[in-house]
Design a protein around this motif. Structure first.
Motif, PDB file in Angstrom:
ATOM      1  N   ASN A 418       0.844  -1.188   0.000  1.00  0.00           N
ATOM      2  CA  ASN A 418       0.000   0.000   0.000  1.00  0.00           C
ATOM      3  C   ASN A 418       0.884   1.243   0.000  1.00  0.00           C
ATOM      4  N   ASP A 419       0.274   2.382   0.135  1.00  0.00           N
ATOM      5  CA  ASP A 419       1.007   3.650   0.026  1.00  0.00           C
ATOM      6  C   ASP A 419       1.675   4.013   1.347  1.00  0.00           C
ATOM      7  N   THR A 420       2.719   3.267   1.684  1.00  0.00           N
ATOM      8  CA  THR A 420       3.487   3.540   2.895  1.00  0.00           C
ATOM      9  C   THR A 420       4.957   3.739   2.538  1.00  0.00           C
ATOM     10  N   PHE A 421       5.689   4.403   3.420  1.00  0.00           N
ATOM     11  CA  PHE A 421       7.109   4.662   3.176  1.00  0.00           C
ATOM     12  C   PHE A 421       7.968   3.689   3.987  1.00  0.00           C
ATOM     13  N   ILE A 422       8.958   3.124   3.347  1.00  0.00           N
ATOM     14  CA  ILE A 422       9.930   2.249   4.005  1.00  0.00           C
ATOM     15  C   ILE A 422      11.311   2.803   3.703  1.00  0.00           C
ATOM     16  N   LYS A 423      12.136   2.919   4.720  1.00  0.00           N
ATOM     17  CA  LYS A 423      13.493   3.411   4.498  1.00  0.00           C
ATOM     18  C   LYS A 423      14.222   2.535   3.481  1.00  0.00           C
ATOM     19  N   VAL A 424      14.977   3.192   2.635  1.00  0.00           N
ATOM     20  CA  VAL A 424      15.690   2.467   1.585  1.00  0.00           C
ATOM     21  C   VAL A 424      16.567   1.378   2.180  1.00  0.00           C
ATOM     22  N   MET A 425      17.259   1.694   3.262  1.00  0.00           N
ATOM     23  CA  MET A 425      18.192   0.741   3.843  1.00  0.00           C
ATOM     24  C   MET A 425      17.483  -0.458   4.472  1.00  0.00           C
ATOM     25  N   ASN A 426      16.155  -0.353   4.682  1.00  0.00           N
ATOM     26  CA  ASN A 426      15.407  -1.450   5.298  1.00  0.00           C
ATOM     27  C   ASN A 426      14.676  -2.321   4.284  1.00  0.00           C
ATOM     28  N   ARG A 427      14.713  -1.956   3.012  1.00  0.00           N
ATOM     29  CA  ARG A 427      13.903  -2.669   2.025  1.00  0.00           C
ATOM     30  C   ARG A 427      14.433  -4.077   1.727  1.00  0.00           C
ATOM     31  N   THR A 428      15.725  -4.278   1.898  1.00  0.00           N
ATOM     32  CA  THR A 428      16.275  -5.607   1.633  1.00  0.00           C
ATOM     33  C   THR A 428      16.194  -6.532   2.850  1.00  0.00           C
ATOM     34  N   VAL A 429      15.756  -5.975   3.991  1.00  0.00           N
ATOM     35  CA  VAL A 429      15.673  -6.797   5.205  1.00  0.00           C
ATOM     36  C   VAL A 429      14.737  -7.981   4.981  1.00  0.00           C
ATOM     37  N   LEU A 430      13.573  -7.715   4.385  1.00  0.00           N
ATOM     38  CA  LEU A 430      12.607  -8.790   4.120  1.00  0.00           C
ATOM     39  C   LEU A 430      13.215  -9.848   3.202  1.00  0.00           C
ATOM     40  N   ALA A 431      13.922  -9.399   2.163  1.00  0.00           N
ATOM     41  CA  ALA A 431      14.529 -10.346   1.215  1.00  0.00           C
ATOM     42  C   ALA A 431      15.522 -11.257   1.920  1.00  0.00           C
ATOM     43  N   ASN A 432      16.321 -10.685   2.806  1.00  0.00           N
ATOM     44  CA  ASN A 432      17.313 -11.488   3.528  1.00  0.00           C
ATOM     45  C   ASN A 432      16.641 -12.422   4.533  1.00  0.00           C
ATOM     46  N   GLU A 433      15.577 -11.943   5.185  1.00  0.00           N
ATOM     47  CA  GLU A 433      14.861 -12.784   6.158  1.00  0.00           C
ATOM     48  C   GLU A 433      14.207 -13.986   5.478  1.00  0.00           C
ATOM     49  N   LYS A 434      13.687 -13.759   4.281  1.00  0.00           N
ATOM     50  CA  LYS A 434      13.009 -14.833   3.547  1.00  0.00           C
ATOM     51  C   LYS A 434      13.988 -15.686   2.749  1.00  0.00           C
ATOM     52  N   ASN A 435      15.271 -15.380   2.857  1.00  0.00           N
ATOM     53  CA  ASN A 435      16.294 -16.116   2.101  1.00  0.00           C
ATOM     54  C   ASN A 435      15.936 -16.143   0.611  1.00  0.00           C
TER      55      ASN A 435
END
Length: 590
Positions: A418-435
């Motif tokens: 949805n229309d929310t803001f996520i810090k750029v540096m935090n966007r890859t956190v999900l990718a790394n958590e989900k391997n």
């Protein structure tokens, strides 16, 4: 003087060679260092760069006694090999090969590679791989072919022919089959012809071979070739597509050879007052004319030829009908789902629950992909004419991509839905958590108003220090929201990340995705500009521990392109192109 397109290709390959040299340096790969330095010198000289330090490094390495690469294995040629008579000139074929391949196509039982420059027998290397039960004949050809991604090759009777830019200066063609193919090649001045002995592909249980005796011929005229013929189907035993029929709520398409996801393209869009689910299937079917398909609850199904080597199936309805498909080797199953029953319909007064319509079992692919719709919330990103916001385009395309990849069997996640803001540096956190296996960040480009009418096009970036002003400009726009975070220690992390082998994988992914988007969007708009695959220091890609790319879907600042970017059917084309690129990447990098 070189044309601008050629210079751009040379610069891309020069940077890639520099990165590959650094990788070889880190891994202490002496032979790799020599090979990359040779490329750097050849490309650097063409770009008028000072390669004196590189030549000195090469002299030192060769003086240590490193061996030359193993010479290529040659097959018997049916015609004499023509040597390049201009090899001693300053514009030699070995230099020109970096941008030399003009076209690759099939004709009968041959694969033909045409060149823009002179070549000789040293420019092709052959070897075999026996990966039971599959036999592979591999041809590595010196040269760069910019259309390797979208090019599809097929020969009747061969399970699969793959083509890809294996290295920046090596094109790889692989013929795969359950049989051990008998292949050979011939080299002429500007052409390589790879031939498959007809005897090695002729006999196959799925390929019709008529008998030669009169008795047997008369039998084939009297008796259907299969039980399917007796049911009234049109069976094509000559072309890749064997038959088409409907069974209940399904369309069944059968093939005479193995089909892969790259051979079937699916797109859904709204056309005037109707909704269309369209399947573009590679290959010929000689009965497209007489084939009439009908399914209860579907207004119209149209089967037609699309070009010289493609068949199109259009499922047309006045409502947005749900359609799924499953591709299993030699059969494509398309399942349609009826419109939900309205409240004004007659209801069953019994207590029994209505029987649910069983959907086909989705194909499961053991790959995880994280999609990152750029910007969001207070960060609108670029803003185009009539307040067209980048964040809206990014989210819509990402959601479409999510649906397509899920339908194809991938495990998919969105960093925001949805229309929310996520810090750029935090966007890859999900990718790394989900391997995750891939990280794809979706963005839209922009330029100042004075250049808005001039610049348009699609480009795909992978992580690297920016070497040109264009990449620096784009990276600065995308990094803007978190630029305050770029401390000296952050820059060290950034530079350290470039030493990982995933940079090479990211480059390959970028090439496949760029090709996929162009092929999809150009099916409707022929004027789409290809801005190429580029490297850039995008902060959002730094933390990803898997191959990662940033896609710029187009210029929201451009008057015409911004309208398309806000159009839902065009957003679907963009998403479908990215998905096709992902399929292509995994087909070559399982």
């Amino acid at each position: 003087m070189f044309a601008n397109g050629i210079i751009s290709d040379l610069m891309q390959q020069y940077r890639t060679a520099k990165m590959d040299y650094l990788k070889a340096l880190i891994e202490k790969d002496e032979q790799g260092k020599i090979e990359q330095l040779k490329k750097i010198i050849v490309l650097g000289e063409q770009l008028n760069k000072d390669v004196t330090p590189d030549k000195k490094k090469l002299e030192i390495l060769e003086a240590r006694g490193n061996k030359n690469p193993t010479p290529p294995r040659k097959l018997e040629s049916a015609t004499p090999i023509v040597q390049n008579s201009k090899s001693s000139s300053s514009s030699s074929s070995s230099n020109d090969l970096y941008y030399s391949i003009k076209s690759v196509y099939t004709s009968n039982n041959t694969v033909i590679v045409d060149f823009n420059v002179d070549i000789n027998e040293k420019d092709i290397r052959f070897f075999e791989l026996n990966q039971n039960p599959i036999h592979k004949d591999v041809f590595d050809i010196n040269g760069y072919f910019k259309d390797a991604g979208p090019t599809k090759l097929a020969i009747n009777g061969i399970d699969r022919i793959a083509i890809g830019q294996y290295k920046p200066d090596v094109l790889r063609i692989v013929l795969s089959d359950k049989k051990n193919l008998n292949t050979s090649y011939t080299v002429s001045k500007n052409q390589i012809i790879i031939s498959v002995n007809e005897a090695s592909i002729k006999k196959d249980e799925d390929i019709y071979t008529p008998s030669k005796t009169n008795n047997e011929v008369s039998k084939t005229n009297e008796v259907p070739a299969s039980n399917e013929n007796s049911a009234g189907q049109n069976i094509d035993l000559e072309n890749p597509i064997r038959s088409m029929e409907t069974q209940g709520d399904k369309i069944l398409v059968k093939f005479n050879k193995s089909y892969y996801k790259r051979d079937v393209q699916f797109v859904r869009y709204k056309n005037a007052s109707n909704y269309e689910n369209v399947f573009n299937i590679k290959g010929k079917y000689k009965y497209t004319g007489p084939t009439k398909l009908t399914i209860d609850g579907v207004d119209k199904i149209v089967v037609s030829d699309s070009g010289s080597n493609e068949v199109k199936i259009r499922i047309i309805n006045n409502y947005n009908q749900k359609v799924n498909y499953v591709l299993n080797d030699k059969e494509l199953t398309i399942t349609t789902f009826p419109k939900d029953q309205g409240s004004n319909k007659t209801k069953d007064t019994t207590n029994t629950k209505p029987t649910a319509i069983a959907a086909p079992q989705p194909r499961i692919i053991n790959k995880t992909i994280v999609i990152d719709p750029g910007h969001g919330g207070d960060d609108a990103g670029a803003v185009g004419p009539n307040k067209r916001y980048e964040k809206v385009i990014n989210l819509n395309v990402s959601k479409n991509l999510y649906s397509i990849l899920k339908q194809r069997g991938y495990k998919v996640y969105l960093t925001r839905s949805n229309d929310t803001f996520i810090k750029v540096m935090n966007r890859t956190v999900l990718a790394n958590e989900k391997n995750a296996d891939l990280f794809i960040s979706v963005h839209t480009n922009s330029v100042p108003k004075e250049k808005a009418h001039e610049i348009s096009g699609i480009e795909t970036f992978f992580l690297s220090p920016a070497r040109n002003e264009r990449a620096k400009r784009v990276a600065a726009l995308e990094n803007k929201s978190d630029i305050r975070e770029m401390s000296n220690s952050s820059k060290d992390v950034f530079l350290e990340s470039l030493n990982r082998p995933r940079i090479t994988a990211s480059h390959k992914l970028a090439i496949d995705v760029q090709a996929g988007i162009l092929q999809s969007t150009r099916s409707k708009y022929k004027d789409i500009n290809d801005s190429g695959v580029r490297e850039g220091p995008f902060w959002v890609l730094v933390g990803a521990q898997m191959p990662s790319i940033l896609v710029e879907l187009g210029y929201v600042s451009h008057p015409t392109e911004s309208k398309r970017l806000y159009d839902k059917s065009y957003q679907q084309l963009l998403a479908n192109g990215i998905a096709n690129g992902v399929d292509s990447y995994f087909s070559k990098n399982p």
